[in-house]
Design an enzyme around this catalytic site. Sequence first.
Site, PDB file in Angstrom:
ATOM      1  N   SER A  71      40.265  12.123  74.075  1.00  0.00           N
ATOM      2  CA  SER A  71      40.766  13.277  74.944  1.00  0.00           C
ATOM      3  C   SER A  71      40.196  13.604  75.957  1.00  0.00           C
ATOM      4  O   SER A  71      39.126  12.871  76.040  1.00  0.00           O
ATOM      5  CB  SER A  71      40.376  14.792  73.875  1.00  0.00           C
ATOM      6  OG  SER A  71      41.608  14.297  73.066  1.00  0.00           O
ATOM      7  N   GLY A 106      36.555  14.415  68.458  1.00  0.00           N
ATOM      8  CA  GLY A 106      35.901  15.579  68.746  1.00  0.00           C
ATOM      9  C   GLY A 106      35.875  15.453  70.213  1.00  0.00           C
ATOM     10  O   GLY A 106      36.275  15.285  71.142  1.00  0.00           O
ATOM     11  N   HIS A 142      40.769   4.935  71.256  1.00  0.00           N
ATOM     12  CA  HIS A 142      40.900   6.424  70.253  1.00  0.00           C
ATOM     13  C   HIS A 142      39.938   7.662  70.768  1.00  0.00           C
ATOM     14  O   HIS A 142      39.156   6.248  71.360  1.00  0.00           O
ATOM     15  CB  HIS A 142      41.115   5.982  69.236  1.00  0.00           C
ATOM     16  CG  HIS A 142      41.671   5.358  67.692  1.00  0.00           C
ATOM     17  ND1 HIS A 142      41.639   5.972  66.313  1.00  0.00           N
ATOM     18  CD2 HIS A 142      42.088   4.274  67.463  1.00  0.00           C
ATOM     19  CE1 HIS A 142      42.222   5.254  65.668  1.00  0.00           C
ATOM     20  NE2 HIS A 142      43.186   4.426  67.370  1.00  0.00           N
ATOM     21  N   ILE A 159      44.932  11.284  71.848  1.00  0.00           N
ATOM     22  CA  ILE A 159      44.787  12.408  72.197  1.00  0.00           C
ATOM     23  C   ILE A 159      45.267  13.371  71.626  1.00  0.00           C
ATOM     24  O   ILE A 159      46.014  13.632  71.214  1.00  0.00           O
ATOM     25  CB  ILE A 159      45.856  12.618  73.181  1.00  0.00           C
ATOM     26  CG1 ILE A 159      45.061  11.802  74.473  1.00  0.00           C
ATOM     27  CG2 ILE A 159      44.906  14.091  73.838  1.00  0.00           C
ATOM     28  CD1 ILE A 159      45.620  11.570  76.067  1.00  0.00           C
ATOM     29  N   ASP A 160      44.490  14.264  70.652  1.00  0.00           N
ATOM     30  CA  ASP A 160      44.043  15.776  70.196  1.00  0.00           C
ATOM     31  C   ASP A 160      43.458  16.126  70.698  1.00  0.00           C
ATOM     32  O   ASP A 160      43.526  17.420  70.409  1.00  0.00           O
ATOM     33  CB  ASP A 160      43.908  15.001  68.536  1.00  0.00           C
ATOM     34  CG  ASP A 160      43.893  16.204  67.002  1.00  0.00           C
ATOM     35  OD1 ASP A 160      44.616  17.135  67.395  1.00  0.00           O
ATOM     36  OD2 ASP A 160      43.142  15.754  66.421  1.00  0.00           O
ATOM     37  N   THR A 161      42.310  16.534  70.845  1.00  0.00           N
ATOM     38  CA  THR A 161      41.148  17.502  70.860  1.00  0.00           C
ATOM     39  C   THR A 161      41.984  18.304  72.219  1.00  0.00           C
ATOM     40  O   THR A 161      41.679  19.540  72.520  1.00  0.00           O
ATOM     41  CB  THR A 161      39.643  17.391  71.334  1.00  0.00           C
ATOM     42  OG1 THR A 161      39.158  16.324  70.595  1.00  0.00           O
ATOM     43  CG2 THR A 161      39.493  18.222  71.893  1.00  0.00           C
ATOM     44  N   ASP A 164      47.854   8.166  61.140  1.00  0.00           N
ATOM     45  CA  ASP A 164      46.550   8.139  62.153  1.00  0.00           C
ATOM     46  C   ASP A 164      45.535   8.016  61.072  1.00  0.00           C
ATOM     47  O   ASP A 164      45.208   8.752  59.872  1.00  0.00           O
ATOM     48  CB  ASP A 164      46.590   9.167  63.074  1.00  0.00           C
ATOM     49  CG  ASP A 164      45.481   8.904  64.162  1.00  0.00           C
ATOM     50  OD1 ASP A 164      44.698   8.075  64.055  1.00  0.00           O
ATOM     51  OD2 ASP A 164      44.782   9.752  63.950  1.00  0.00           O
TER      52      ASP A 164
END
Length: 354
Positions: A235, A199, A232, A276-278, A83
């Site tokens: 979330s 974020g 990107h 998706i991370d947050t 990433d």
Amino acid sequence: MALITLRQLLDHAAEQGYGVPAFNINNMEQGLAIMEAARACDAPVIIQASRGARSYANDIMLAKMIEALAAIYPEIPLCMHQDHGNNEATCMTAIRHGFTSVMMDGSLKADAKTPADYDYNVDITARVSHMAHWVGASVEGELGVLGSLETGESEAEDGHGAEGKLDHSQLLTDPDQAVDFVKKTQVDALAIACGTSHGAYKFSRKPDGEILAMSVIEAIHKKLPDTHLVMHGSSSVPQELQDIINAFGGAMPQTFGVPVEEIVRGIKMGVRKVNIDTDCRMAMTGQFRRIAQQTPSEFDPRKFLKPAMDAMRDLCKQRLEAFGTAGQAGKIRIIPMDDMAKRYASGALAPKTA
């Protein structure tokens, strides 16, 4: 082992009309949560690591972890993706450690803070594509800078994010320029800028077309119908996860993410990869806080980590089902990277930009 390249996976997604969530990983628990979700609904997955994650976990540890996940879940096609690579070395070392796909984010310079000009972006992304394709690895590029259309600012994540005020010409990908970019760089996937950011604090209100420009995605897809688009900062920052965190000692101010229904709309307009991370972080840390408050005498890390893994698994499964990824794993016959390299060399995988 069921390691797959991003290109093959997104080609299949385009043929079948679904999108693939790309979940970020830092540790074993996150990896197991993602793969358990994939197994539960027979879905292929993209697991990705930022430069910060590689520094945190160590490249050797990450490489062995991915080998282990591929061995434990052999029926699940697994793409391991870098990433936001910031230079050629980041991308090439990722491939050396077993990543099947890399992102060269030339929208920012190597410091991952300074917005780059178009020629710089084209030059460095094309070089990475050329090198990666030699060995059959896939490449994602980025055109436009991630950031908020409300504030004109980018949110830094793992040391990656533009500094200073940005105007709409930087925050929104130009469709005509996108055609030129794909043609010159030969990327397999294109990350576009449409008002999303890294974020939790993406929007101050439920996003509409003024601050989440889905029309940009539609315009790019019309000009590049065969190019795999990437969202990107996608979330959704679910209200229920905010509530759990705050109910057990957290102090998250009210915030809004990218609604799942807008992502599904994007998938219909050529979006194939959704970062998706947050959401995953929130699912896990909400459980950490709950257990710490409800059982203050507990000191076994597993009593915290297992519920956190379960919460992240459920979140991942929801996204796999919503994006149409569920039920697709068994339909894919993986092409080895050596064979992908031959296809690149023959020109068979050159992007269609006419």
